[in-house]
Design a protein around this motif. Sequence first.
Motif, short mmCIF file in Angstrom:
data_model
loop_
_atom_site.label_atom_id
_atom_site.label_comp_id
_atom_site.label_asym_id
_atom_site.label_seq_id
_atom_site.Cartn_x
_atom_site.Cartn_y
_atom_site.Cartn_z
N PRO A 47 0.81 -1.22 0.00
CA PRO A 47 0.00 0.00 0.00
C PRO A 47 0.84 1.27 0.00
CG PRO A 47 0.00 -0.99 2.17
CD PRO A 47 0.67 -1.97 1.26
N GLU A 48 2.03 1.24 0.59
CA GLU A 48 2.88 2.42 0.59
C GLU A 48 3.28 2.81 -0.83
OE1 GLU A 48 3.08 0.56 4.58
OE2 GLU A 48 3.36 -0.21 2.56
N ALA A 49 3.60 1.80 -1.64
CA ALA A 49 3.96 2.07 -3.03
C ALA A 49 2.79 2.67 -3.79
CB ALA A 49 4.43 0.78 -3.71
N TYR A 50 1.58 2.22 -3.47
CA TYR A 50 0.39 2.76 -4.13
C TYR A 50 0.19 4.23 -3.74
CZ TYR A 50 -4.42 3.17 -5.76
OH TYR A 50 -5.56 3.57 -6.41
N ALA A 51 0.38 4.54 -2.47
CA ALA A 51 0.24 5.93 -2.01
C ALA A 51 1.25 6.83 -2.73
CB ALA A 51 0.45 6.00 -0.50
N LYS A 52 2.48 6.39 -2.85
CA LYS A 52 3.51 7.19 -3.53
C LYS A 52 3.19 7.37 -5.01
CE LYS A 52 7.10 5.90 -0.23
NZ LYS A 52 8.36 5.14 -0.02
N LYS A 53 2.60 6.35 -5.62
CA LYS A 53 2.21 6.44 -7.03
C LYS A 53 1.15 7.53 -7.22
CE LYS A 53 -0.90 3.72 -8.93
NZ LYS A 53 -1.78 4.60 -9.76
N LEU A 54 0.17 7.59 -6.30
CA LEU A 54 -0.87 8.62 -6.39
C LEU A 54 -0.30 10.02 -6.21
CD1 LEU A 54 -3.81 6.95 -4.43
CD2 LEU A 54 -3.71 7.39 -6.88
N LEU A 55 0.60 10.18 -5.27
CA LEU A 55 1.21 11.50 -5.05
C LEU A 55 2.00 11.94 -6.27
CD1 LEU A 55 2.43 11.18 -1.35
CD2 LEU A 55 0.36 12.31 -2.20
N LYS A 56 2.63 11.00 -6.93
CA LYS A 56 3.38 11.33 -8.15
C LYS A 56 2.44 11.66 -9.30
CE LYS A 56 7.03 9.54 -11.16
NZ LYS A 56 7.96 8.40 -11.43
N GLU A 57 1.29 10.98 -9.32
CA GLU A 57 0.32 11.19 -10.40
C GLU A 57 -0.38 12.54 -10.29
OE1 GLU A 57 -3.51 8.76 -12.36
OE2 GLU A 57 -2.52 8.04 -10.54
N PHE A 58 -0.50 13.08 -9.06
CA PHE A 58 -1.18 14.35 -8.84
C PHE A 58 -0.25 15.32 -8.09
CE2 PHE A 58 -4.47 11.05 -8.98
CZ PHE A 58 -5.23 11.51 -10.05
N PRO A 59 0.79 15.78 -8.75
CA PRO A 59 1.79 16.64 -8.07
C PRO A 59 1.24 17.99 -7.65
CG PRO A 59 2.15 16.60 -10.45
CD PRO A 59 1.12 15.55 -10.16
N GLN A 60 0.06 18.38 -8.19
CA GLN A 60 -0.53 19.67 -7.83
C GLN A 60 -1.19 19.63 -6.45
OE1 GLN A 60 -1.65 17.51 -9.99
NE2 GLN A 60 -3.88 17.39 -10.02
N TRP A 61 -1.45 18.46 -5.91
CA TRP A 61 -2.04 18.36 -4.57
C TRP A 61 -1.09 18.95 -3.52
CZ3 TRP A 61 -3.56 12.47 -4.19
CH2 TRP A 61 -4.74 12.24 -4.90
N PRO A 62 -1.61 19.66 -2.53
CA PRO A 62 -0.78 20.02 -1.38
C PRO A 62 -0.17 18.79 -0.71
CG PRO A 62 -2.78 21.33 -1.38
CD PRO A 62 -2.95 20.31 -2.48
N ALA A 63 -0.92 17.69 -0.73
CA ALA A 63 -0.41 16.44 -0.14
C ALA A 63 0.86 15.98 -0.84
CB ALA A 63 -1.48 15.35 -0.22
N ALA A 64 0.90 16.13 -2.17
CA ALA A 64 2.07 15.72 -2.93
C ALA A 64 3.25 16.66 -2.67
CB ALA A 64 1.74 15.67 -4.41
N LYS A 65 2.97 17.95 -2.63
CA LYS A 65 4.03 18.93 -2.41
C LYS A 65 4.66 18.79 -1.03
CE LYS A 65 1.84 22.27 -5.53
NZ LYS A 65 1.15 23.57 -5.65
N ASN A 66 3.84 18.37 -0.04
CA ASN A 66 4.34 18.26 1.33
C ASN A 66 4.60 16.81 1.75
OD1 ASN A 66 4.06 21.09 1.79
ND2 ASN A 66 1.85 20.79 2.04
N ASN A 67 4.36 15.87 0.80
CA ASN A 67 4.54 14.44 1.08
C ASN A 67 3.74 14.01 2.32
OD1 ASN A 67 5.68 11.91 0.34
ND2 ASN A 67 7.23 12.10 1.93
N THR A 68 2.48 14.44 2.36
CA THR A 68 1.62 14.16 3.50
C THR A 68 0.69 12.99 3.20
OG1 THR A 68 1.65 16.50 4.09
CG2 THR A 68 -0.02 15.13 5.15
N TYR A 69 1.03 11.85 3.71
CA TYR A 69 0.21 10.65 3.50
C TYR A 69 0.46 9.67 4.63
CZ TYR A 69 4.14 7.66 2.11
OH TYR A 69 5.29 6.92 2.10
N THR A 70 -0.45 8.72 4.77
CA THR A 70 -0.26 7.62 5.71
C THR A 70 -1.02 6.41 5.20
OG1 THR A 70 -0.25 7.00 8.05
CG2 THR A 70 -2.24 8.07 7.23
#
Length: 343
Positions: free
Chosen positions: A292-315
Amino acid sequence: MSRKRPVAIAVTALCLLAAGCADSSTGTAGGKSPGAGSGSGYPVTVENCGEKQTFTKAPERVVVMNGMSVAEVSSLLALGLGDRIIANQQSYGRSEVAGRAEAIKALPTGGVKPNEAFDVPREAMLALRPDLVLSVTSYGFDAKNGFATRADLSSVSANSYISPQGCEDDPSKMTVADSYALLRDLGKIFGVSDRAEKLIAESEKRIGTISAEVGGEDKPKVMVMFSNMAMGGNEFSAVVANGIINDILTKAGGSNAFADASRTTFTDLSKEKVAATPVDALVVISYNDPHPEAYAKKLLKEFPQWPAAKNNTYTVLSDSMYLGPSNDLAVDKLARTLHPDAL
């Protein structure tokens, strides 16, 4: 990974704990039940989805149906009742509680071959000779799905129980209070109400403390979805819109970015809608997905405009996000993800 099971069951997800007579964040993997039901409190009657279920003693042959949940099996283990289970179909593959996933995996399955609805078929159920069958929702007792009905079970002297908010097979209104209701009902049924109340009190105290500490903070918009699972026609049909997860997010000082997208538990979103929504934090739920961690990182890379992606905020979470005895762990981990400076 797609599922044939309708959406409502998947979220009941909901939700879940390891073992032993301990608090929701620790516990052991034994699941033994010393003294369970040894008092003089029987018979006891539980009102459940319009039916009265009377118990003359604590159940000894329990079957736990799948329902794409671990709420029921985890609650039993948390109450020290693992040795009452003769067949368990529930598993998330991982847990926020050390030893929980392993304890669940070690439980007997009864040698059942699931039907096309991924659960115990009628004939196999009756052959197990249970005295109690637990189902996440009414779906598990519907003859149209190939399951034993509650009347079928009653005819062979077996009681049945549907978890809170499962009567109409719609957990979209579920809250953390329903996790406590499940523990209380099982405590009453098995004569271990003292254990149930201890777990509830510890969870309420922990959640209350965390909520108070983050109460004055801004509420980040959170996207919650299953890892590598489709509930409908596309990848973003596994995004959660309603249910117990929203209550957990609120208690952790957050909000669901897609709560208004659907009245049901899940929402089916276009990629364009997902891309246009300012997601501050991403929560990926693991349901038997080893990565699941790899899946989360894939989504953040797919949507770099998200604040979550810019701040690497996920769990990444699993059983604690759904119905069950460890919602306090989800609130704690989410609050630390969303408000790292407040805790």
